[in-house]
Design a protein around this motif. Structure first.
Motif, PDB file in Angstrom:
ATOM      1  N   ILE A   1       0.828  -1.086  -0.585  1.00 53.14           N
ATOM      2  CA  ILE A   1       0.097   0.018  -0.482  1.00 53.14           C
ATOM      3  C   ILE A   1       1.184   1.233   0.246  1.00 53.14           C
ATOM      4  CG2 ILE A   1      -1.870   1.256   0.879  1.00 53.14           C
ATOM      5  CD1 ILE A   1      -2.578  -2.281   2.295  1.00 53.14           C
ATOM      6  N   ALA A   2       0.485   2.345  -1.639  1.00 47.38           N
ATOM      7  CA  ALA A   2       1.484   3.222  -1.448  1.00 47.38           C
ATOM      8  C   ALA A   2       1.193   4.128  -1.456  1.00 47.38           C
ATOM      9  CB  ALA A   2       2.591   3.232  -2.432  1.00 47.38           C
ATOM     10  N   GLY A   3       1.382   5.400  -0.979  1.00 48.54           N
ATOM     11  CA  GLY A   3       0.649   7.121  -1.147  1.00 48.54           C
ATOM     12  C   GLY A   3       2.140   7.919  -0.840  1.00 48.54           C
ATOM     13  N   PHE A   4       1.756   9.424  -0.531  1.00 52.08           N
ATOM     14  CA  PHE A   4       2.019  10.298  -0.134  1.00 52.08           C
ATOM     15  C   PHE A   4       2.456  10.070   1.334  1.00 52.08           C
ATOM     16  CE2 PHE A   4      -0.269  12.680  -2.699  1.00 52.08           C
ATOM     17  CZ  PHE A   4      -1.228  13.819  -1.311  1.00 52.08           C
TER      18      PHE A   4
ATOM     19  N   GLY B   1      -2.356   8.694   4.569  1.00 47.10           N
ATOM     20  CA  GLY B   1      -2.946   7.235   5.349  1.00 47.10           C
ATOM     21  C   GLY B   1      -2.944   5.673   5.266  1.00 47.10           C
ATOM     22  N   VAL B   2      -1.840   5.376   4.374  1.00 43.84           N
ATOM     23  CA  VAL B   2      -1.671   4.259   3.720  1.00 43.84           C
ATOM     24  C   VAL B   2      -0.852   3.081   4.921  1.00 43.84           C
ATOM     25  CG1 VAL B   2      -0.969   5.085   1.627  1.00 43.84           C
ATOM     26  CG2 VAL B   2       0.775   4.676   3.202  1.00 43.84           C
ATOM     27  N   LEU B   3      -0.221   4.201   5.429  1.00 43.37           N
ATOM     28  CA  LEU B   3       0.549   3.146   6.302  1.00 43.37           C
ATOM     29  C   LEU B   3      -1.095   2.879   7.432  1.00 43.37           C
ATOM     30  CD1 LEU B   3       4.046   4.435   7.845  1.00 43.37           C
ATOM     31  CD2 LEU B   3       3.311   2.728   6.138  1.00 43.37           C
TER      32      LEU B   3
ATOM     33  N   ALA C   1       5.215   7.233   1.013  1.00 41.27           N
ATOM     34  CA  ALA C   1       5.561   6.042   1.845  1.00 41.27           C
ATOM     35  C   ALA C   1       4.377   4.706   2.080  1.00 41.27           C
ATOM     36  CB  ALA C   1       4.179   7.046   3.096  1.00 41.27           C
ATOM     37  N   ASN C   2       5.083   3.498   2.023  1.00 48.15           N
ATOM     38  CA  ASN C   2       4.704   2.485   2.016  1.00 48.15           C
ATOM     39  C   ASN C   2       4.612   1.122   3.269  1.00 48.15           C
ATOM     40  OD1 ASN C   2       6.636   0.407   1.414  1.00 48.15           O
ATOM     41  ND2 ASN C   2       7.482   2.970   0.395  1.00 48.15           N
ATOM     42  N   CYS C   3       3.475   0.544   2.889  1.00 45.94           N
ATOM     43  CA  CYS C   3       4.428  -0.787   3.991  1.00 45.94           C
ATOM     44  C   CYS C   3       3.305  -2.040   3.563  1.00 45.94           C
ATOM     45  CB  CYS C   3       3.527  -0.234   4.778  1.00 45.94           C
ATOM     46  SG  CYS C   3       0.882  -0.296   5.012  1.00 45.94           S
TER      47      CYS C   3
END
Lengths: 356, 182
Positions: B7-10, B14-16, B48-50
């Motif tokens: 799951i990724a975004g800036f 709230g991706v984390l 940001a991604n997880c």
């Protein structure tokens, strides 16, 4: 019923320290381990303990030395450059035979390097780091659960041998969240701490020092330390071996790399490749004997590390004559975590089907 | 059962948080799970991604090079993670911020959702992440909505607990969007 919690590896370390009876923490913040002091700063004061954010890493290792000399279970943690700063203190603790737990959630170097997961401190952790002929007990967790279990164990081992113990983890293990069962392992039977500096009223004076100027005095002391390290090798080696009985090739890896390689192992077996894995859990004492035994039949090893080749030297020293030890390394830095597929490709480069 | 998703975004999308919520819920359902977040320098500016791995067996690598599914909330994330998706895998993309013509792969199942627009309709653009999670759950059934309902309290900080109903509503909205777009 015991509770399974979903927490970061760093928090698992902090919780284990509390459960192991550690009430004193001294440290200085640095990524990627700052969750440890963050947690302990909230919890220790409530338990009657003490949390000190020291003015530097050097101050904090020396505070650890003092707390330990007074008989308290205590801990410090840091990463990369911060651990380098603590080396002098670690040498003094080893020389003075003081227990204590030091956590290294390693980041990359040399120098400032970066904050990504790294295994480049294998040499520093296992071969000294500070000056003098000493060893640390070095434990290398691979999961949130082991961050908890091995930290607990580190306190026991440090007390058992009166020697500092290090948890060597990295940013992946520190930042990753996993389910962790907060079940304290059974505490070792440990000798009384009759050597501590607690006030000598009514008993002979205790002296804690690392200065030995008398004729042959230091030589004798150094051999005594050596005997202790030999005892660690006999009594407290830990490793995990998987599918090594029929293996044609055995992967040797610790910590994060071993964890990643476990997926590779599954893929390889599914493709009919006879691959096994040996994962040292104690990096010192190194599990020499399992490597010697396993390499009587398996003549091909592949060591995987996030560095340019450190543990591979101990693997080569441990295996039986005629064993080939290959190496695949990813020097640490952003984007340099190896993937299971990548490790499988490395295996296939050297793996040849048996002629049987 | 084995499922993995990146799951990724800036930072701030709230991706984390949805990765954490998904992982925690899977743990409560009895699965093995690992949640590997990006940390440090990537928090600002970039993506940001997880990576979340859910499995009925012990999990080996928490690092995944070809995930079953990818949720991308912004364009840099699409560029970075689209090439990695397993052939036949799932790509959920936020068409409020990513023009669909940017998608290159034709061997993956594409789910375009205007996440920001839908979130605005719910009255809060910050709910875009939960809508994405709703779509993933509807599509994969990897964990149940009921389990998410039970675990969301633990995933959200106390000070956001008053937003739980809105978050659950957003998850439902994502699922509903997917059902209606069939």
């Amino acid at each position: 019923m015991l509770k399974k919690v979903f927490i970061k590896g760093n928090e698992a370390i902090a919780r284990a320290a509390v459960d192991a009876g550690c009430r004193y923490y001294f440290g200085y913040p640095i990524t990627p381990q700052s969750d440890i002091p963050e947690y302990l700063s909230k919890v220790l004061p409530k338990l009657g303990g003490e949390f000190i954010q020291a003015e530097s890493e050097i101050a904090s290792i020396n505070m650890l030395m003092g707390a330990s000399a007074a008989g308290a279970r205590s801990m410090t943690s840091s990463s990369g450059p911060g651990i380098s700063l603590k080396q002098e203190g670690l040498s003094y603790m080893a020389g003075s035979e003081l227990p204590g737990v030091v956590v290294n959630v390693a980041r990359c170097g040399p120098g400032l390097g970066g904050i990504a997961p790294s295994q480049a401190e294998y040499f520093q952790a296992t071969k000294g780091g500070g000056h003098g002929d000493y060893r640390l007990i070095v434990l290398a967790p691979e999961s949130g659960q082991e961050m908890y279990d091995l930290t607990f164990k580190a306190f026991d081992l440090a007390d058992k041998y009166r020697n500092p113990a290090m948890i060597l983890a990295d940013g992946m293990l520190g930042q990753m969240k996993e389910p962790v069962l907060l079940q304290p392992p059974r505490k070792m039977d440990l000798p009384d701490k009759d050597w501590v500096l607690s006030g000598a009223k009514g008993r002979p004076q205790n002296i804690i020092k690392s200065l030995y100027l008398g004729d042959k005095e230091l030589e004798r002391h150094t051999w005594q330390l050596w005997e202790k390290y030999q005892r660690m090798k006999k009594e407290d080696v830990m490793f995990e071996a998987r599918e090594i009985k029929d293996a044609r090739l055995i992967i040797a890896a610790f910590g994060s790399c071993a964890r990643i390689a476990k997926s590779t192992l599954r893929q390889a077996r599914a493709e009919g490749l006879k691959v096994g894995l040996i994962r040292p859990i104690t990096l010192f004492p190194f599990p020499e004997e399992i490597f010697r035994q396993a390499s009587i039949d398996t003549k091909m090893f592949l060591t995987i590390e996030m560095n340019t080749g450190q543990m591979v030297e101990d693997v080569r020293l441990s295996v039986s004559p005629g064993t080939v030890v290959y190496f695949y390394g990813r020097p640490p830095g952003a984007g340099s975590l190896p993937s299971p597929d990548e490790i499988l490709r490395e295996i296939k480069k050297v793996y040849e089907p048996s002629s049987e | 059962m084995y499922y993995d998703v990146i799951i990724a975004g800036f930072g701030g999308q709230g991706v984390l948080l949805i990765g954490d919520l998904l992982s925690l819920t899977a743990m409560e359902e009895g699965y093995h799970v690992s949640f590997l977040p990006s940390y440090g320098v990537e928090m600002r500016g970039g993506t940001a991604n997880c990576t979340v791995v859910i499995s009925s067996e012990e999990i080996g690598s928490p690092v995944v090079s070809s995930p079953h599914a990818v949720i991308v909330m912004n364009l840099p994330s699409l560029k970075k993670f689209e090439p990695m998706i397993k052939p036949g895998g799932l790509l959920i993309l936020n068409t409020s911020l990513i023009p669909e013509k940017e998608v290159k792969r034709s061997d993956v199942e594409r789910i375009p959702i205007p996440l920001n627009a839908l979130a605005e309709k719910l009255g809060n653009t910050r709910l875009a992440n939960m809508i994405a999670l709703g779509a993933l759950l509807e599509k994969t059934k990897v964990v149940s909505f009921r389990s998410v309902e039970a675990s969301i309290k633990e995933a959200l900080a106390q000070k956001y607990h008053h937003l739980i109903p809105a978050n659950l509503e957003a998850i439902k909205k994502g699922a509903e969007f997917l059902r209606n777009s069939k």
